[in-house]
Design a protein around this motif. Structure first.
Motif, PDB file in Angstrom:
ATOM      1  N   MET A 134      -7.149  -7.342   2.674  1.00 22.59           N
ATOM      2  CA  MET A 134      -7.150  -6.980   4.089  1.00 22.59           C
ATOM      3  C   MET A 134      -6.479  -8.100   4.883  1.00 22.59           C
ATOM      4  O   MET A 134      -7.093  -9.105   5.236  1.00 22.59           O
ATOM      5  N   LEU A 187      -6.511   4.325   7.350  1.00 27.60           N
ATOM      6  CA  LEU A 187      -7.625   4.563   6.434  1.00 27.60           C
ATOM      7  C   LEU A 187      -7.258   5.628   5.403  1.00 27.60           C
ATOM      8  O   LEU A 187      -7.611   5.513   4.222  1.00 27.60           O
ATOM      9  N   ILE A 214      -5.024   3.943   2.814  1.00 25.22           N
ATOM     10  CA  ILE A 214      -5.782   3.089   1.903  1.00 25.22           C
ATOM     11  C   ILE A 214      -6.527   3.934   0.875  1.00 25.22           C
ATOM     12  O   ILE A 214      -6.531   3.633  -0.323  1.00 25.22           O
ATOM     13  N   SER A 215      -7.159   4.986   1.352  1.00 24.44           N
ATOM     14  CA  SER A 215      -7.893   5.882   0.452  1.00 24.44           C
ATOM     15  C   SER A 215      -6.973   6.440  -0.626  1.00 24.44           C
ATOM     16  O   SER A 215      -7.307   6.422  -1.824  1.00 24.44           O
ATOM     17  N   THR A 268     -15.442  -1.104   7.999  1.00 23.68           N
ATOM     18  CA  THR A 268     -15.219   0.308   7.678  1.00 23.68           C
ATOM     19  C   THR A 268     -14.145   0.449   6.601  1.00 23.68           C
ATOM     20  O   THR A 268     -14.282   1.235   5.653  1.00 23.68           O
ATOM     21  N   THR A 269     -13.096  -0.342   6.737  1.00 24.79           N
ATOM     22  CA  THR A 269     -12.021  -0.334   5.747  1.00 24.79           C
ATOM     23  C   THR A 269     -12.530  -0.758   4.376  1.00 24.79           C
ATOM     24  O   THR A 269     -12.212  -0.140   3.352  1.00 24.79           O
ATOM     25  N   CYS A 286       0.845  -1.195   0.000  1.00 23.56           N
ATOM     26  CA  CYS A 286       0.000   0.000   0.000  1.00 23.56           C
ATOM     27  C   CYS A 286       0.886   1.252   0.000  1.00 23.56           C
ATOM     28  O   CYS A 286       0.893   2.035   0.948  1.00 23.56           O
ATOM     29  N   VAL A 290      -5.095  -5.095   8.604  1.00 20.99           N
ATOM     30  CA  VAL A 290      -6.205  -4.389   9.252  1.00 20.99           C
ATOM     31  C   VAL A 290      -6.375  -4.757  10.718  1.00 20.99           C
ATOM     32  O   VAL A 290      -7.277  -4.238  11.376  1.00 20.99           O
ATOM     33  N   ARG A 293      -5.400   3.597  13.333  1.00 21.35           N
ATOM     34  CA  ARG A 293      -6.487   3.294  12.393  1.00 21.35           C
ATOM     35  C   ARG A 293      -6.773   4.459  11.452  1.00 21.35           C
ATOM     36  O   ARG A 293      -6.954   4.265  10.243  1.00 21.35           O
TER      37      ARG A 293
END
Length: 368
Positions: A131, A109, A112-113, A144-145, A70, A92, A105
């Motif tokens: 994940m 996020l 990841i976005s 949520t992820t 990532c 995750v 966290r």
């Protein structure tokens, strides 16, 4: 559908080193099997671009993908490879987030976005977010992820049981929960640390997952992952999926076995040399009448041949059947005496008798 990752996960097996020509042969064989997607390797892997170029020329309808961390620079590098899909991996579970990535966290996020948006911006129409360690993650955070990844343009999430923690029942529950909350493709990556990877993969597919990762002989980190030949055989021979070809499985497994230095046990499911060998009296007699009584599928469908032999476990019916197969008239034979002689010789040799040994023993009994 199956994502074969022999060339990525499998190549991470301790002591396994696949040169470019071997990787080409493996990929070519996977196309012949009919796997839906091949994960060709990871960004930065040696000679990956040459492999992609070769496989692209023969892939036909097989989808090609690569794995990427990532990280923006790796995603940009992946975009230069001309593959169909990118599989972005990210842990995750809080344990990995805090101890491995040294972050939290919220920051994860954001990462990841940014990664998914970058992948879409550089031209990937299909982005998969893996994940990692989801089986030890907080399920609400994992959801949520997944929802964030979808909102940013991801086409698939890959639920990774990174340490093989799940049972089939737990896998069903996990996939069902994600299936009810998110309407993009779901894949699973099942490790085999407790021997349940293939069962978990089958359960996931039956529970609504669209994809399951697998590798030939199940090779990969530690105990490996779900097994390609087992999943292919299950889908083709039990689920009647005609996309997959089972007759080439044995040859592919032998090739990967030699390249990875992983021995194929003679009792290995689907491709073991002796999985259709029998010397037990009741079973041998039954098989001579109707193979379906004790065989789940035709041996030739997976490139293996039936072997029936007499030995220390054989009864008179099996000995009579063996005489018939050898074209010997039983009229002159004392079956009780011959059966006992077969058992004694077999126990002394510690194996079933060969055809010539059996015929010689019969001649000795008849002429004695």
């Amino acid at each position: 559908m199956l994502i074969d990752t022999t060339l990525r996960e499998g190549a991470q097996l301790f002591g396994a080193y696949f040169n470019l020509e071997t990787r080409k042969r493996i990929a070519s064989s996977l196309i012949k099997i009919g796997v839906d997607e091949i994960e060709l390797g990871w960004v930065g892997q040696e000679k990956l671009s040459e492999l992609v170029q070769y496989v692209s020329s023969i892939a036909e309808d097989t989808v090609l993908s690569v794995w990427s961390p990532c990280r923006e620079k790796d995603i940009l590098a992946a975009a230069e490879l001309s593959v169909d899909r990118i599989n972005i991996g990210v842990p995750v579970s809080d344990l990995h987030i805090e101890k491995r990535l040294s972050t939290d966290r919220k920051a994860l996020l954001h990462k990841i976005s940014a990664a998914v948006r970058t992948a879409k911006a550089v031209g990937f129409k299909y982005v998969s977010v893996g994940m990692e360690d989801v089986s030890r993650a907080d399920i609400d955070f994992a959801l949520t992820t997944a929802l964030l990844a979808k909102a940013c343009g991801a086409s698939r999430i890959r639920l990774s049981d990174s340490l093989g923690q799940l049972t089939p029942r737990a896998m069903e529950k996990l996939v069902t929960k994600f299936r009810s909350q998110i309407n993009i493709d779901i894949a699973v990556h099942c490790h085999d640390d407790f021997g349940m990877a293939t069962a978990n993969a089958v359960t996931a597919l039956e529970s609504g997952a669209m994809y399951a990762d697998c590798s030939v002989l199940g090779i990969g980190e530690r105990a490996g992952i779900a097994v390609t030949e087992e999943l292919v055989a299950w889908l083709a021979l039990r689920d009647s999926n005609d996309r997959y070809s089972t007759k080439v499985l044995k040859d592919v497994c032998l090739m990967v076995s030699a390249a990875s230095k992983v021995h194929v046990p003679r009792t290995k499911a689907v491709v073991g040399t002796d999985i259709f060998a029998c010397e037990s009296g009741l079973h041998t007699h039954a098989l001579s009448k109707l193979p379906e009584l004790f065989e789940p599928y035709n041996p030739e469908s997976v490139g293996i041949f039936r072997k029936l032999a007499v030995g220390g476990k054989s009864g008179k019916a099996a000995v009579r059947s063996a005489l018939d197969d050898c074209g010997v008239d039983c009229a002159a034979t004392d079956l009780t005496t011959l059966t006992e002689a077969v058992r004694q010789l077999s126990c002394r040799l510690e194996r079933p008798l060969t055809r010539s040994e059996f015929l010689k023993l019969n001649d000795e009994e008849v002429l004695s």
